[in-house]
Design a protein around this motif. Sequence first.
Motif, mmCIF file in Angstrom:
data_model
loop_
_atom_site.group_PDB
_atom_site.id
_atom_site.type_symbol
_atom_site.label_atom_id
_atom_site.label_comp_id
_atom_site.label_asym_id
_atom_site.label_seq_id
_atom_site.Cartn_x
_atom_site.Cartn_y
_atom_site.Cartn_z
ATOM 1 N N THR A 34 -45.889 -30.371 28.717
ATOM 2 C CA THR A 34 -45.422 -31.387 29.680
ATOM 3 C C THR A 34 -44.176 -32.106 29.174
ATOM 4 O O THR A 34 -43.377 -32.602 29.965
ATOM 5 N N GLY A 88 -59.030 -32.891 28.407
ATOM 6 C CA GLY A 88 -60.283 -32.972 29.159
ATOM 7 C C GLY A 88 -60.114 -33.764 30.449
ATOM 8 O O GLY A 88 -59.544 -34.837 30.452
ATOM 9 N N VAL A 90 -58.265 -33.033 32.990
ATOM 10 C CA VAL A 90 -57.027 -32.649 33.692
ATOM 11 C C VAL A 90 -57.187 -31.270 34.330
ATOM 12 O O VAL A 90 -56.707 -31.005 35.442
HETATM 13 P P1 NAD Z 1 -54.369 -31.748 23.390
HETATM 14 O O1 NAD Z 1 -54.079 -33.085 23.954
HETATM 15 O O2 NAD Z 1 -54.190 -31.515 21.940
HETATM 16 O O3 NAD Z 1 -53.501 -30.658 24.146
HETATM 17 C C1 NAD Z 1 -53.382 -30.632 25.534
HETATM 18 C C2 NAD Z 1 -52.043 -30.033 25.914
HETATM 19 O O4 NAD Z 1 -51.942 -29.975 27.331
HETATM 20 C C3 NAD Z 1 -50.843 -30.821 25.431
HETATM 21 O O5 NAD Z 1 -49.985 -29.895 24.802
HETATM 22 C C4 NAD Z 1 -50.167 -31.342 26.683
HETATM 23 O O6 NAD Z 1 -48.764 -31.246 26.552
HETATM 24 C C5 NAD Z 1 -50.643 -30.368 27.727
HETATM 25 N N1 NAD Z 1 -50.770 -30.951 29.078
HETATM 26 C C6 NAD Z 1 -51.140 -32.188 29.421
HETATM 27 N N2 NAD Z 1 -51.177 -32.308 30.767
HETATM 28 C C7 NAD Z 1 -50.825 -31.107 31.252
HETATM 29 C C8 NAD Z 1 -50.662 -30.597 32.559
HETATM 30 N N3 NAD Z 1 -50.898 -31.348 33.623
HETATM 31 N N4 NAD Z 1 -50.251 -29.297 32.715
HETATM 32 C C9 NAD Z 1 -50.015 -28.521 31.631
HETATM 33 N N5 NAD Z 1 -50.167 -28.968 30.357
HETATM 34 C C10 NAD Z 1 -50.557 -30.245 30.181
HETATM 35 O O7 NAD Z 1 -55.858 -31.401 23.850
HETATM 36 P P2 NAD Z 1 -56.898 -30.476 23.096
HETATM 37 O O8 NAD Z 1 -57.548 -31.238 22.010
HETATM 38 O O9 NAD Z 1 -56.277 -29.181 22.796
HETATM 39 O O10 NAD Z 1 -58.013 -30.307 24.219
HETATM 40 C C11 NAD Z 1 -57.867 -29.362 25.264
HETATM 41 C C12 NAD Z 1 -59.239 -29.059 25.830
HETATM 42 O O11 NAD Z 1 -60.015 -28.453 24.797
HETATM 43 C C13 NAD Z 1 -60.038 -30.264 26.312
HETATM 44 O O12 NAD Z 1 -60.868 -29.861 27.387
HETATM 45 C C14 NAD Z 1 -60.898 -30.600 25.115
HETATM 46 O O13 NAD Z 1 -62.062 -31.310 25.461
HETATM 47 C C15 NAD Z 1 -61.215 -29.208 24.615
HETATM 48 N N6 NAD Z 1 -61.590 -29.122 23.195
HETATM 49 C C16 NAD Z 1 -60.912 -29.849 22.255
HETATM 50 C C17 NAD Z 1 -61.309 -29.767 20.927
HETATM 51 C C18 NAD Z 1 -60.629 -30.549 19.841
HETATM 52 O O14 NAD Z 1 -61.236 -30.801 18.818
HETATM 53 N N7 NAD Z 1 -59.388 -30.944 19.976
HETATM 54 C C19 NAD Z 1 -62.358 -28.934 20.571
HETATM 55 C C20 NAD Z 1 -62.983 -28.159 21.540
HETATM 56 C C21 NAD Z 1 -62.600 -28.279 22.858
#
Ligand code: NAD
Length: 339
Positions: A34, A88, A90
Motif C-alpha cells: 500500500t 487481519g 482487511v
Molecule cells: P502485516 O501488517 O505485517 O502485513 C500486511 C501487509 O498488507 C502490509 O505489507 C501492508 O502494506 C499490506 N496491506 C495493507 N492493506 C492492504 C490492502 N488493502 N491491499 C493490499 N495490501 C494491503 O500483517 P501480517 O502480520 O503479515 O498479517 C497478515 C495476516 O496473517 C493477518 O490475517 C494475520 O492475522 C495473519 N497472521 C499473522 C501472523 C503474525 O505473527 N504476524 C501469524 C499468523 C497469521
Amino acid sequence: MIKVAINGYGTIGKRVADAVAAQPDMEVVGVSKTRPSGEAYIANERGYPLYIADIEKKPVFEQAGIAVAGDVEEMLKKCDIVVDATPGGVGKANKAIYELFNVKAIWQGGEKHEVAGISFNSSCNYEDAYGADFVRVVSCNTTGLCRIIHLADEAYGVKSVFSTMVRRGSDPGGIKKGPVDAIVLNPVTIPSHHGPDVNTVLPTIDIVTTAMIVPTTFMHMHVIRMELAREASRDGVLDLIRKHPRIGIVKGASGITSTAELRELASDMNRPRGDLWESCVYEDSVSVGTNNELYLFQAIHQEADVVVENVDAIRAMMKAADTAEESIKMTNEALGFSA
Ligand code: NAD
C-alpha cells in the motif's frame, strides 16, 4: 507452473512469496503493497513484480525509487490463485474482487472462518481444500495446536485438551504494539477464542484454551495437557513426534530451555529470516501421567509456521498434489528442511 499472487507483502506475505518462489511447480507473478517501505524495495530486488492497492500512489513509489507494475486488479489478471496476507480484518473485503476476477483465494488466520468456509491445516484436512476455490489458513497458534492434537488423536484418541498460550507482544519489526512491561491476560475471559478456532479444523475435539501476552517478539509458548483415550507412553509419543514432518523436537541434550536459544539456533542453521516453520516440542517436557494425560511445552514461531501451510493449501486447491504427504514433502524439500 502455478501462478501465485500475494496480496499484502508484509510479515506473512513476504515469507509466503519466498516459499512459493522456492517451489518447483509455482511462480510468483506479483506481490502488493500500500505504501513505500523497506519491504517494497526488497520485492523489487527479488524480482517480484510489485503492484499497489491505490494506483494514484504510483508517483510516491516511483519518487522513492520503487518500480510499480500496476494495480492489484492487474495482478489478479495474471494469477491462478491469490494469497491474501493483508492485515487481519482487511482481507474479507477483497473477496468480491477475487470473485470478479475468477481467481482462487487463500486468507490468513486474522480473518473469520466464514470468509472461506474451509479452515486449513495440511496435516489435518488437506482433502477438504482439494480443488476448493476459497480456503483460510488458520493462525499461527491454531496451526501449532492442530498439528500436535491431530497427531495425538490419530494415535491415542484425544478425550479433551487444555492449553495455555503465552504469546509474543509484537512481531520483531513492530514498533506500535506491546506490552513493554506487563503480563496481559488476553483475553481475561476463559476460554480464549483459540479453542473454537481449532474446532474449525478439528470439529470433534473437546478443547479449552487460555492466553496471555508477554513482552517478547519471537515465538509463542504453548503449555498443553491432553487427556488420551488409549494407553500411551512417553517414548511412544516422542516416536510419533519424530515422524511428523512439521513438528521438531528440541533435544534435552541441547540444553535449550527458552525461545531465545531457539532463535539463535535458527540463525545458526542459516534459516532465512531465522524462520522455524516447524513446531518446536521440548523433549524434556513430554510426560505421560498415570491416567494417560499427555503434557508438553511447544514453541511456535508466529511468523513462520503458517507459511508452509499456505504453500500446501495452494497445491491442494490447484489439485497439484493428490495427498497431504506428497505436498508436504515437496514443500519441505524445496525449503531444504526436515523437522
Ligand atoms: P502485516 O501488517 O505485517 O502485513 C500486511 C501487509 O498488507 C502490509 O505489507 C501492508 O502494506 C499490506 N496491506 C495493507 N492493506 C492492504 C490492502 N488493502 N491491499 C493490499 N495490501 C494491503 O500483517 P501480517 O502480520 O503479515 O498479517 C497478515 C495476516 O496473517 C493477518 O490475517 C494475520 O492475522 C495473519 N497472521 C499473522 C501472523 C503474525 O505473527 N504476524 C501469524 C499468523 C497469521
